[in-house]
Write a protein that holds these residues in place. Sequence first.
Motif, PDB file in Angstrom:
ATOM      1  N   TRP A 217       0.823  -1.212   0.000  1.00 24.39           N
ATOM      2  CA  TRP A 217       0.000   0.000   0.000  1.00 24.39           C
ATOM      3  C   TRP A 217       0.859   1.263   0.000  1.00 24.39           C
ATOM      4  N   ILE A 218       0.295   2.312  -0.591  1.00 29.03           N
ATOM      5  CA  ILE A 218       0.926   3.627  -0.596  1.00 29.03           C
ATOM      6  C   ILE A 218      -0.141   4.662  -0.269  1.00 29.03           C
ATOM      7  N   ASP A 219       0.129   5.449   0.735  1.00 30.11           N
ATOM      8  CA  ASP A 219      -0.743   6.547   1.137  1.00 30.11           C
ATOM      9  C   ASP A 219      -0.272   7.784   0.388  1.00 30.11           C
ATOM     10  N   ALA A 220      -1.153   8.353  -0.448  1.00 31.64           N
ATOM     11  CA  ALA A 220      -0.724   9.501  -1.269  1.00 31.64           C
ATOM     12  C   ALA A 220      -0.361  10.696  -0.397  1.00 31.64           C
ATOM     13  N   GLY A 221      -0.840  10.640   0.852  1.00 32.42           N
ATOM     14  CA  GLY A 221      -0.421  11.675   1.788  1.00 32.42           C
ATOM     15  C   GLY A 221      -0.949  13.045   1.429  1.00 32.42           C
ATOM     16  N   ASN A 222      -0.230  14.049   1.898  1.00 34.55           N
ATOM     17  CA  ASN A 222      -0.709  15.424   1.709  1.00 34.55           C
ATOM     18  C   ASN A 222      -0.035  16.073   0.508  1.00 34.55           C
ATOM     19  N   ASN A 223       1.272  15.898   0.402  1.00 35.21           N
ATOM     20  CA  ASN A 223       1.926  16.629  -0.690  1.00 35.21           C
ATOM     21  C   ASN A 223       2.904  15.767  -1.468  1.00 35.21           C
ATOM     22  N   GLY A 224       2.914  14.445  -1.224  1.00 36.74           N
ATOM     23  CA  GLY A 224       3.781  13.567  -2.014  1.00 36.74           C
ATOM     24  C   GLY A 224       5.222  13.598  -1.560  1.00 36.74           C
ATOM     25  N   ARG A 225       5.605  14.563  -0.716  1.00 39.41           N
ATOM     26  CA  ARG A 225       7.016  14.589  -0.310  1.00 39.41           C
ATOM     27  C   ARG A 225       7.289  13.475   0.672  1.00 39.41           C
ATOM     28  N   SER A 226       6.421  13.365   1.670  1.00 38.45           N
ATOM     29  CA  SER A 226       6.653  12.261   2.606  1.00 38.45           C
ATOM     30  C   SER A 226       5.342  11.514   2.766  1.00 38.45           C
ATOM     31  N   SER A 227       5.343  10.295   2.257  1.00 42.39           N
ATOM     32  CA  SER A 227       4.110   9.528   2.379  1.00 42.39           C
ATOM     33  C   SER A 227       4.439   8.157   2.952  1.00 42.39           C
ATOM     34  N   PHE A 228       3.465   7.598   3.611  1.00 44.05           N
ATOM     35  CA  PHE A 228       3.630   6.264   4.201  1.00 44.05           C
ATOM     36  C   PHE A 228       3.405   5.192   3.131  1.00 44.05           C
ATOM     37  N   TYR A 229       4.072   4.054   3.323  1.00 43.38           N
ATOM     38  CA  TYR A 229       3.868   2.905   2.432  1.00 43.38           C
ATOM     39  C   TYR A 229       4.198   1.634   3.216  1.00 43.38           C
ATOM     40  N   GLY A 230       3.670   0.509   2.758  1.00 39.85           N
ATOM     41  CA  GLY A 230       3.919  -0.688   3.529  1.00 39.85           C
ATOM     42  C   GLY A 230       3.602  -1.992   2.826  1.00 39.85           C
ATOM     43  N   PHE A 231       3.766  -3.050   3.584  1.00 47.56           N
ATOM     44  CA  PHE A 231       3.781  -4.409   3.055  1.00 47.56           C
ATOM     45  C   PHE A 231       2.959  -5.354   3.919  1.00 47.56           C
ATOM     46  N   PRO A 232       2.574  -6.515   3.360  1.00 52.12           N
ATOM     47  CA  PRO A 232       2.041  -7.583   4.211  1.00 52.12           C
ATOM     48  C   PRO A 232       3.196  -8.226   4.977  1.00 52.12           C
ATOM     49  N   ALA A 233       2.855  -9.174   5.844  1.00 51.73           N
ATOM     50  CA  ALA A 233       3.901  -9.945   6.515  1.00 51.73           C
ATOM     51  C   ALA A 233       4.717 -10.651   5.440  1.00 51.73           C
ATOM     52  N   ASP A 234       6.056 -10.612   5.572  1.00 53.56           N
ATOM     53  CA  ASP A 234       6.866 -11.179   4.483  1.00 53.56           C
ATOM     54  C   ASP A 234       7.331 -12.608   4.783  1.00 53.56           C
ATOM     55  N   GLY A 235       6.949 -13.124   5.965  1.00 52.97           N
ATOM     56  CA  GLY A 235       7.248 -14.532   6.246  1.00 52.97           C
ATOM     57  C   GLY A 235       8.679 -14.780   6.701  1.00 52.97           C
ATOM     58  N   HIS A 236       9.482 -13.730   6.705  1.00 50.01           N
ATOM     59  CA  HIS A 236      10.864 -13.901   7.153  1.00 50.01           C
ATOM     60  C   HIS A 236      11.123 -13.165   8.457  1.00 50.01           C
ATOM     61  N   ILE A 237      10.651 -11.909   8.539  1.00 50.93           N
ATOM     62  CA  ILE A 237      10.796 -11.142   9.782  1.00 50.93           C
ATOM     63  C   ILE A 237       9.428 -11.087  10.451  1.00 50.93           C
ATOM     64  N   ASP A 238       9.382 -11.365  11.736  1.00 49.19           N
ATOM     65  CA  ASP A 238       8.119 -11.383  12.470  1.00 49.19           C
ATOM     66  C   ASP A 238       7.576  -9.962  12.562  1.00 49.19           C
ATOM     67  N   GLY A 239       6.333  -9.738  12.103  1.00 52.63           N
ATOM     68  CA  GLY A 239       5.787  -8.386  12.172  1.00 52.63           C
ATOM     69  C   GLY A 239       5.446  -7.875  10.789  1.00 52.63           C
ATOM     70  N   VAL A 240       5.016  -6.641  10.748  1.00 52.31           N
ATOM     71  CA  VAL A 240       4.584  -6.025   9.485  1.00 52.31           C
ATOM     72  C   VAL A 240       5.415  -4.770   9.242  1.00 52.31           C
ATOM     73  N   LYS A 241       6.006  -4.702   8.043  1.00 54.93           N
ATOM     74  CA  LYS A 241       6.914  -3.591   7.709  1.00 54.93           C
ATOM     75  C   LYS A 241       6.158  -2.438   7.083  1.00 54.93           C
ATOM     76  N   PHE A 242       6.483  -1.229   7.510  1.00 59.24           N
ATOM     77  CA  PHE A 242       6.021  -0.036   6.805  1.00 59.24           C
ATOM     78  C   PHE A 242       6.955   1.116   7.118  1.00 59.24           C
ATOM     79  N   ALA A 243       6.740   2.205   6.456  1.00 66.13           N
ATOM     80  CA  ALA A 243       7.693   3.311   6.564  1.00 66.13           C
ATOM     81  C   ALA A 243       7.081   4.580   6.008  1.00 66.13           C
ATOM     82  N   TRP A 244       7.748   5.685   6.212  1.00 66.63           N
ATOM     83  CA  TRP A 244       7.432   6.894   5.456  1.00 66.63           C
ATOM     84  C   TRP A 244       8.727   7.451   4.895  1.00 66.63           C
TER      85      TRP A 244
END
Length: 383
Positions: free
Chosen positions: A238-265
């Motif tokens: 997923w990608i959140d278009a956010g407010n101005n495109g400069r800093s937006s959040f994005y993320g992934f499903p569980a990848d099966g290798h690292i416990d947890g769910v990855k996302f970032a901005w």
Amino acid sequence: MQIAIIGAGGVGSAAARFLAQEGHQVLLLEQFTLDHDRGSSFGESRIIRRTYPDRLYTQLMDAAYPLWEELQNDAQEELFVRTGGIYFGRAGHPIVSAVEDALQSIGTAYEKLSAAACNSRFPGFRLLPGEEAVYQADSGFLRASACVRANVRLARHFGAELRESVQVRAISRQGAGWLVEMNNESIAVERVLVTAGAWTGSLLAPLQLPLQPTRQQYGYLRIAAHAEFFQPDRFPVWIDAGNNGRSSFYGFPADGHIDGVKFAWNDRDDPVDPDDVNCNVDNDYTEALQRYAAVRMPDLSSDVVYAKTCLYTDTPDRDFVIDAVPDKPGVFMISACSGHGFKFTVLMGRIGADLVSGKTPPYDLSRFSLSRFPAQVPQSSGT
Ligand SMILES: Cc1cc2nc3c(=O)[nH]c(=O)nc-3n(C[C@H](O)[C@H](O)[C@H](O)COP(=O)(O)OP(=O)(O)OC[C@H]3O[C@@H](n4cnc5c(N)ncnc54)[C@H](O)[C@@H]3O)c2cc1C
């Protein structure tokens, strides 16, 4: 031909595979060890998508997807996890509309989902009232480190040589070819491809390239409930278009290798010297992740189970740089990043292999030329 590739990241490793497969003598040079975590291509996942607010990239992905399938087949390993993906924002968001226009313009199928429809399809992620999403089924994630390792494994299978812990310091003329100068030795080659990521600017310092390395961070939060909602068959990239495109959040499903769910901005405002990076993730960064998850992924706990830094190499216009190095015939450079290059690394490797072996890639690369930065760079002899 004898060809040196400087940098064994996503782009360099792909170019090495194609060139070795075509019978060239390939020397892949890496200043650290293969799959190190100090550059841009390390880690479990990178988003692959056709959903771009820019038709050029949506179109170029038509050429990249088959190359990823080919690599996965040749490597006999799962490298591309197709999960579907959503690009979302408030209704009428200009970036989401531009994504839709780009898909329509090249006839790529997609769905437009209301917040309610999206939330019932993907119960692990929450769109807010008044939001909508563009869903595209071909999105997913690439297992980044595994892709780099697979490229190198196949390149070696075709005779390429990887030299680790050798830093290239200069590329100088020698007869009709080039001398690649490293720590304690120099090697003569006919052609050179520079795929040095965040270090490209310093390696080609005389060109004063407008390439700005920036420090990026990401984290994994532990799943507190409904782990089934976060699996690749029920959770999109997923990608959140956010407010101005400069800093937006994005993320992934569980990848099966690292416990947890990855996302970032993606934070554009942290320029760094790639040789002097604070590799500790900032508390205020993980706090921002926790706040975001509380709204968007309430089944995640606030426990950060894994977090890491990484480097973007930003250009002023966020477009890649693919060009001949001015006044160095036979030397080419590819800087494909600005935070969105991994999905293109296999195609950039293909294009780099064509350029350095004297072929003309069948793509319009004019938007990636150095000449768009007239201020810094003397005119190139063209690609
Ligand atoms: C946090 C983060 C998230 C991202 N998310 C996505 C995403 O979801 N989707 C996407 O498509 N892209 C994404 N990207 C961007 C993508 O990862 C990069 O565009 C891509 O990895 C760039 O690959 P590269 O080969 O150019 O650089 P690198 O992988 O950094 O390779 C360059 C290599 O050159 C070596 N090198 C440099 N100088 C020398 C020298 N002098 N001598 C020898 N070796 C040298 C370096 O050590 C390095 O290994 C993300 C990047 C980051 C940091």
